[in-house]
Structure formats: C-alpha cells, structure tokens
Design a protein around this motif. Structure first.
Motif, short mmCIF file in Angstrom:
data_model
loop_
_atom_site.label_atom_id
_atom_site.label_comp_id
_atom_site.label_asym_id
_atom_site.label_seq_id
_atom_site.Cartn_x
_atom_site.Cartn_y
_atom_site.Cartn_z
N GLY A 94 33.09 86.01 -46.79
CA GLY A 94 32.14 85.55 -47.32
C GLY A 94 31.49 86.11 -48.77
N MET A 114 38.74 78.83 -43.89
CA MET A 114 37.83 78.20 -42.88
C MET A 114 38.50 78.37 -41.59
SD MET A 114 37.65 75.19 -40.81
CE MET A 114 38.69 74.17 -41.64
N VAL A 141 38.45 82.04 -40.67
CA VAL A 141 36.98 82.23 -40.21
C VAL A 141 36.67 81.86 -38.60
CG1 VAL A 141 34.60 82.20 -40.46
CG2 VAL A 141 36.13 82.72 -42.36
N LEU A 142 37.06 80.53 -38.61
CA LEU A 142 36.95 79.76 -37.35
C LEU A 142 37.55 80.69 -36.15
CD1 LEU A 142 34.93 77.64 -36.67
CD2 LEU A 142 36.73 76.20 -36.93
N THR A 149 35.78 83.64 -35.30
CA THR A 149 34.70 83.38 -34.52
C THR A 149 35.07 83.05 -33.00
OG1 THR A 149 33.59 82.41 -36.60
CG2 THR A 149 32.60 81.84 -34.41
N VAL A 167 33.35 72.94 -29.98
CA VAL A 167 32.45 73.20 -31.07
C VAL A 167 33.29 73.46 -32.23
CG1 VAL A 167 30.83 74.87 -31.80
CG2 VAL A 167 30.58 74.01 -29.85
N MET A 207 34.98 70.68 -33.68
CA MET A 207 34.06 69.67 -34.38
C MET A 207 33.94 70.35 -35.71
SD MET A 207 30.89 68.25 -31.98
CE MET A 207 30.26 69.68 -31.70
N ILE A 208 33.82 71.73 -35.78
CA ILE A 208 33.44 72.11 -37.21
C ILE A 208 34.51 71.93 -38.08
CG2 ILE A 208 32.99 74.29 -38.13
CD1 ILE A 208 31.38 75.36 -35.72
N ALA A 218 37.03 69.73 -37.80
CA ALA A 218 37.21 68.24 -38.09
C ALA A 218 36.33 67.66 -39.17
CB ALA A 218 37.11 67.47 -36.71
N ALA A 219 35.03 68.39 -39.20
CA ALA A 219 34.11 67.86 -40.04
C ALA A 219 34.48 68.48 -41.51
CB ALA A 219 32.63 68.28 -39.58
N TYR A 220 34.92 69.70 -41.30
CA TYR A 220 35.24 70.26 -42.74
C TYR A 220 36.54 69.53 -43.48
CZ TYR A 220 36.50 74.04 -45.91
OH TYR A 220 36.46 74.59 -47.05
N MET A 279 36.99 66.56 -42.92
CA MET A 279 36.67 65.25 -43.23
C MET A 279 35.99 65.39 -44.84
SD MET A 279 34.30 63.16 -40.54
CE MET A 279 33.17 62.85 -41.73
N GLY A 280 35.17 66.57 -44.94
CA GLY A 280 34.55 66.59 -46.21
C GLY A 280 35.56 66.90 -47.45
N ALA A 305 27.92 70.58 -39.17
CA ALA A 305 29.16 70.31 -39.86
C ALA A 305 29.57 68.88 -40.21
CB ALA A 305 30.32 70.77 -38.67
N PHE A 306 29.01 67.69 -39.30
CA PHE A 306 29.38 66.64 -40.03
C PHE A 306 28.36 66.05 -41.35
CE2 PHE A 306 31.55 66.30 -36.12
CZ PHE A 306 32.78 65.51 -36.47
N ARG A 324 27.41 68.16 -43.37
CA ARG A 324 27.86 69.03 -44.47
C ARG A 324 29.15 68.14 -45.17
NH1 ARG A 324 32.40 71.81 -45.60
NH2 ARG A 324 32.34 73.49 -47.21
N ALA A 325 30.05 67.50 -44.50
CA ALA A 325 30.91 66.75 -44.69
C ALA A 325 30.52 65.71 -45.57
CB ALA A 325 31.60 66.25 -43.48
N VAL A 359 29.14 68.06 -49.27
CA VAL A 359 29.77 69.29 -49.39
C VAL A 359 29.37 70.25 -50.49
CG1 VAL A 359 32.14 70.63 -49.74
CG2 VAL A 359 31.67 68.50 -48.63
N ARG A 400 23.37 86.72 -47.20
CA ARG A 400 24.58 87.00 -46.34
C ARG A 400 24.49 88.37 -45.55
NH1 ARG A 400 28.33 86.80 -49.41
NH2 ARG A 400 28.27 84.97 -50.28
N ILE A 445 26.90 84.53 -33.09
CA ILE A 445 28.07 84.75 -33.48
C ILE A 445 28.85 83.36 -34.08
CG2 ILE A 445 30.74 85.04 -32.57
CD1 ILE A 445 28.91 87.61 -32.90
N VAL A 464 28.70 81.56 -44.01
CA VAL A 464 30.19 82.09 -44.66
C VAL A 464 31.07 80.85 -45.03
CG1 VAL A 464 32.31 83.40 -43.99
CG2 VAL A 464 30.06 84.22 -43.39
N ILE A 465 31.35 79.90 -43.89
CA ILE A 465 32.50 79.14 -44.25
C ILE A 465 31.78 77.99 -45.52
CG2 ILE A 465 33.27 76.73 -43.04
CD1 ILE A 465 33.38 78.31 -40.54
#
Lengths: 93, 458, 196
Positions: free
Chosen positions: A31, A41, A44-45, A48, A80, A83-84, A86-88, A90-91, C41-42, C44-45, C48, C60, C186, C194-195
C-alpha cells in the motif's frame, strides 16, 4: 498432583502470530508503495485469505474440528475473496 | 394454573379474540370495497374501514401480549401478581377506551373527531396506524405504565428468568417507542422518519422480543426441554433481531428524503432480517423433536410450530422479497407490501398470541388440555386460517407483480386506478379466501364451546 | 475415570471451542460483514476513480498499526486459553487483561483517525467511498467494544477463580468472539486501505 504442561497449540500459535505480523507488514508496504493493478490485487487478496485461514485454523482452533465447520469458514473466506476479486475485475473493464 | 392471579389473563384473551373477529369483519368490508368501490358508502368509507381493520389488529395483539404477560410472569417469577386488581381495572379502562375510539371512527367524521379530542392543542392524529385521538393515546400510555409497573414489581419480588427478562425488555421497549407517536414534526421527512421509530421498531424490533419469549415459554411447557437450552437459543435470536432490526429501519428510508446512505444500510441489514426468523423456525422444530414429554395439548404445539414456519415465510421471505433498495424502487407501496404485511402479521404475531392462548386458556379453565374433540376442531381452525392466509398472500403478491408491471415497468404505463382495474380478478380471489379465513376463525371460536372428556390440570 | 469425565464440560469432538451458540452468532456476524464487503467491492467497481482517489486520503499507517494491535491481542487471548487449560487462573486473567488493553489501544488510534476525518468535514454523505469507509469501520469499532466487554466479564470471572482445568468453556467462548473481531479487520484493512 502434577501441573499439566503447556498445551501443545501454544508454539504453533506463536509462529502464526509472528507470520501474521510479517504478512501485515508486506500488505502495508504494498500500500505504501502505491502499487495497484490486477496482479497486485490478487497478491494482496491471497495474503489476506491466507491470514484469515491462519486465524480461523490456529487461533480459533477450527483446524481440529469436523469438515463441516472448516468448510463453512473456508467457504466464507473464498466467497468473500471471490466477490472482491470479481468486483475488482469488473471495475477494470 | 399454579397461581391464582394468573386468572386475570382470561378476560384479556377473550377480549383479544373478540376484537380479532371485528378486525376480520372490517377486513372483509374493505376487501370488497377494493372491487365494489361504493359498498357501504357513505356509512363506512374505505379509509375508515382500513383504519378500523389495522387499529383493531394492533389493539387485540396488545390485549394478547398483556394477557400473555399476566399469565406467564407469575409462573416464571414463582410469585403471585403484584396487583391483580390493578390488572383488572386496566383491562376495563383499555377495553372501554378502545371501544369508544372505534365508535368515534365509525360515527363521527375524522376531522370532527380530531376537533372533539383536542387534536389542535397537540396534533398527533392523521398518521397511518397512529390515528388514535390524543385522549386514546394518553390512555394507552397510562394503561401501559400501570401494566409495566405491575409486571416489573412481580418480577422484582420473584425469580428472575431469561424469559421474563426478555419479555420485560420487549414490553418496556413497546411503551418507550410508542412515545414517538406524540412527536409530530411539521417537516414531512422528519415526521415519517420518527413515525417509523414507533412502527418499525415495534414490529421488527421489540415485538420480536415478545414473540421470542412467548414462544420459548410455551416450548418449555409443552416439550419439557431444559430451560438452559431454550434460553441459549432465545439469547441468540434476540441478539440477531436487534443487530438486524434496528439498523434495518433503513429499508423505510429509501425514498422519503433521507440521506442516500440509508439505501445501503437498509439493504445490507434488512437482508439479514430473515436470520432471526429462520433461527426461530429451527428452534421450534428442534425443541419439539427433542421433547421429553408428551403434553396432552397437541393444539398448542401445532400453533407453536406454525408460528415458527409462518413467521419465517411471512416476515422473513416475503420481507426479503422487496427489501433491497433496487427492488423496492419498483415495488414500494404496492400490493407486494400488503402481501407481506398480511402474512407477517399473521405468521408472527397473530399466531404467537393464539399459541399462548391455546396453551393457557385450558389451564385457566382448570384443565391441562381441552378434550380431543375440541382440539381437533382447533386444529381444523389452524389449518383453515393458515391456508387462507397463504392464499391471500399469494393472490396479493400476484396482484402486486401485475401492478408493478402495468404501472411502473411497462413501456406504456397505466395510471394507478387504471392498473387497479386490471388486477381486480386477484382482489376477488383474495376476498373469497378472506371469507374462508372467517370460516376458520368461526371454527376457532366454536372450539372453545366444545365439551368432552378432559384431564384435570396437574 | 468415567465419573470424572462426566464433570468435564461436555464438548463433542469435532465442534469448535466454546459454546456452540456463540458460533451461530459469529457466523451471522461474519455474514453481515461479508455482505458489507461485497457491497463495497461492487460499489467500487462502478466508481473506481473516486474510490482510488479517496483512498489516498486515508491514514494507512494507523490502519496497519491497528491490524498489528488486534493480531497481537488475539494472540494474547490464545495464551489466556492455554493458561486456563493448565489451571492457571491468575495468568489467564493477566493475558486477558493485556488483550483488553490492546483493544483499548485500537480504540484510541481509531478515535484519532475518526477525529481527523470528521474535523476535515467528512461525513457519511461526502461520497460513496467515505460512506463505506465510515460505516464499515464504525460497525467494526462497535464490535471491538462489544468484544472488550465480553473479555472483561471473562477476565473478572477468571480472576475470581471461576474457571478451572475442567470448566472453562466461557474463556473459549469469549476468545472465539475476539478472534472473529480480529479476522474482520484482517479483511477490512487490505480491502479499504490497500487494494487499488
């Protein structure tokens, strides 16, 4: 009467604790360096989810439970995380 | 019946059932007015029938809750009621005040009623479900305070169980949140905002605590399962209820002029609101399966299981159906809401009150359970009413879907009244099912008059 | 031997430590946070740019320090459970006390963070990112407080010798809840801080 010795889970949990500290440091550095993008991403995921699994398995003691309990927690982390991710993705599009 | 003072519950239960009948009759009147607009006009206009239908529901459920508390608390706290006389006095005050209010609705135009009851001094009238004149509202507060005083002191001097403490918390919450009905800001957004503090925090907050506690009490009695186990479930259900229900208020704040974040809060938290109801279903079936005794009152067990299932369907599933903001954008204020309202109120609150009545009434009449014949009749009533409400809900859901389509989605949207004409078939079907419900209710009332052999109460 | 085992807290093999009911609760809580994370998350999509920009304004370092604080606190709770399994009530209470103190550190750091944001005029209505940032962290903040309250009860009982080698389900129950609070942070920390 003998005092029971220290339970066996203490040593692994100490190692887990140190690993979690180190991994948090890695996440923070990523970060701090302002890194982004799909691969970062995913890294990091992955860190996590690994950390989550460590807490669930060792700290919460789920690794010694039946498959059902481990599957619920594992499934939670995967869903979870999924989802994070997939959404990323998508973005990006 | 173990304590003499439990007997004060009886008039409360009888009044509750009587007002229930009244509620259904007015429901049938307005159900017919949906399709025959001038039925009984001008004697009973639609808005009056609706007001009476909903107000009677609330009042008879309150009678039921109070009766339940008067029955349960002495047994739970192992001590006679602090003052049975006060309980009886409050019964008559509440009944007369309630009856006068209904008479007022029916005989005087609403505006004239408002003037007669000093609404201009302190305006509280004219809001859905809280239409009661100021005097009635004050009366409700007095009755509620006397009731809580009576119950609280009984618990304080006796044994304190989780069930009675949860019930007490629910009842105090009920009284506290009613106070928001006296707060009527002139800003329409704020008005609605706080109106929900009474309406939502009642039915999706503190009433659920009452529901959980009543159900737990009856389950302990009919299954003989350890109190410890039942209490643990009760705690979990309540924790989930409060976590989801309180912020779940947000699902009413989507389109009334409140900040946008409510669309997120409302969606996220109310998506979880089915969980406590699901837990309640699992709870009821689990306890009955683990039962340690065969209680002679089979009807009460049936009502308890029915409460678990129907509250989950009505409140949980039908609530979830239209609770997410993007869905509610289309369904807001349509017959979908009416469908949810009918099944949720019946499944959760009507059924739990009938559960406790079913368990307590035979005891109050000096026997452990009614005769087999009377129980069979009561179970018939259970099935007729429950199946009827399922179909009423399905027909209203169909009407709602069609209404949303015709009025809000189609490329050539119809006006409100034109869309209403198009769904008339479903209103007819709903009305017919409503008559069937009345048949079930009459069967239910008749079951109290069936004799036969009974066992003395232990 | 058999009579003795009857007095030990009934714990079916294969089930997680602590009272079963707390695990229903833990998973319900995780579900709530999970839905919140997914919503973030969605949302954000669809936004962005806004999210990436607003994220740069977050502190941070304080988020990371708080992650270390909770991880360490969680570890102390593990040691508390280990202590009571040896019958050491005193040590158990001390480890719990240390864990609660770290919870306090988390709270203080978080309050500084909130103070900075609120005095910069940021609120739930500033933008979608801040709506999520504030509601997620405040929701978690309240769970930290609840967890500390639970641990405090357990600590008080441990100090007065209320747990033993045979009976310590209460310690494990409180510990499990506290680990859940840690686990949520966590996930929350990388997701929100971060992401990008």
């Amino acid at each position: 009467m003998n005092k029971p010795s220290q339970p066996r889970f203490v040593r692994p949990c100490t190692l887990i604790w140190l690993t979690l500290i180190a991994l948090t440091g890695v996440t923070y550095s990523i970060g701090d360096a302002g890194l982004g993008g799909r691969n970062v991403m995913l890294l990091v995921l992955a860190i996590t989810l690994l950390k989550g699994q460590m807490i669930a398995g060792f700290f919460m003691g789920l690794r010694k439970t039946s498959l059902l309990w481990r599957a619920i927690m594992g499934g939670y982390l995967i869903i979870v995380g999924g989802m994070i991710a997939a959404a990323y993705l998508m973005g990006i599009n | 019946m173990q304590y003499k003072s439990q007997a004060v519950a009886k008039p409360y239960f009888i009044a509750a059932i009587g007002l229930f009948v009244g509620q259904i009759l007015f429901g049938l009147i307005m159900g017919l007015q949906y399709v025959v607009g001038d039925f009984l006009f001008p004697a009973i206009p639609f808005n009056v029938a609706r007001m009476v239908h909903t107000n009677l529901l609330i009042v008879w459920l309150l009678f039921g809750f109070m009766g339940a508390a008067y029955y349960m608390i002495p047994e739970e706290s192992e001590s006679e009621l602090f003052s049975p006389k006060l309980a009886l006095a409050m019964f008559w005050i509440f009944l007369v005040a309630g009856a006068l209010t209904i008479v007022g609705y029916l005989t005087v135009p609403y505006a004239a009623l408002a003037k007669m009851t000093f609404n201009d001094l302190w305006p509280t009238m004219g809001r859905e479900f809280l239409e009661q004149p100021l005097i009635t509202k004050l009366g409700i507060v007095v009755v509620a305070l006397a009731f809580l005083f009576n119950i609280s002191l009984t618990i304080l001097k006796g044994r304190k169980t989780s069930i009675s403490l949860v019930l007490l918390l629910g009842l105090w919450g009920l009284a506290v949140f009613f106070l928001f009905s006296f707060y009527n800001p002139s800003n329409l957004v704020l008005d609605k905002y706080f109106w929900w503090w009474t309406v939502h925090l009642w039915v999706e907050g503190v009433w659920e605590l009452i529901l959980g506690s009543l159900l737990a009490f009856v389950l302990i009695k009919v299954t003989g399962v350890d109190r410890e186990i039942i209490e643990k479930w009760l705690y979990m259900i309540i924790a989930m209820t409060l976590i989801t229900g309180i912020i779940g208020t947000g699902h009413h704040y989507y389109w009334i002029g409140t900040p946008e974040y409510w669309q997120w809060f409302g969606s996220v938290f109310s998506a979880l609101e089915p969980i406590p109801f699901f837990m309640m279903t699992v709870f009821a079936f689990n306890m009955v399966n683990r039962r340690r005794r065969e209680h002679p009152n089979k009807a009460a067990t049936l009502w308890a299981l029915g409460t678990g299932v129907m509250s989950f369907l009505g409140a949980g599933v039908w609530g979830f159906l239209h609770t997410l903001a993007p869905v509610n954008f289309y369904t807001h204020g349509t017959q979908i809401t009416a469908a949810h309202g009918h099944m949720a109120f019946y499944g959760a609150y009507v059924m739990v009150v009938l559960t406790i009545i079913s368990y307590a009434m035979p005891m109050l009449r000096g026997r452990a359970a009614n005769s087999g014949k009377a129980q069979v009749m009561e179970m018939w009533a259970f099935w007729i009413m429950t199946v009827s409400i399922v179909f009423i809900t399905l027909f209203l859901t169909a009407a709602g879907i069609l209404q949303v389509w015709l009025q809000r989605v189609s490329t050539t949207p119809l006006g409100f009244m034109a869309a209403q004409d198009q769904v008339a078939l479903f209103y007819w079907l709903r009305e017919i099912t409503g008559v069937l419900f009345l048949v079930g209710l009459v069967t239910y009332v008749a079951s109290f008059f069936v004799g036969g052999e009974t066992k003395e109460a232990a | 031997m058999t009579t003795q085992s009857l007095t030990i807290d009934a714990h079916e093999p294969g089930t997680p430590p602590g009272d079963l009911a707390i695990w229903f609760f833990i998973f319900a809580e995780l579900l709530a946070f999970g839905i919140f994370f997914g919503s973030y998350a969605f949302a954000r999509a669809h936004n962005v740019e806004l999210f990436n920009q607003s994220q740069l304004m977050l502190n941070r370092a304080s988020g990371a320090v708080n992650a270390l604080v909770l991880i360490t606190s969680s570890y102390f709770v593990v040691r508390a459970v280990a202590a009571i399994k040896q019958g050491l009530s005193r040590q158990c209470a001390n480890w719990l006390g240390a864990a609660i103190a770290l919870g306090g550190v988390f709270i203080v750091i978080k309050l500084f963070e909130f103070h900075a944001k609120f005095s910069a005029g940021i609120s739930l209505s500033t933008n979608t990112f801040y709506m999520f940032y504030l509601s997620l962290t405040i929701f978690h903040f309240m769970h930290v407080i609840l967890g500390m309250v639970i641990l405090a009860f357990v600590m008080a009982k441990a100090r007065s010798g209320g747990y033993s080698i045979e009976h310590h389900t209460g310690v494990e129950t409180g510990a499990s809840y506290w680990h859940m609070v840690d686990l949520v942070w966590i996930i929350l920390f990388p997701l929100v801080y971060v992401i990008r």
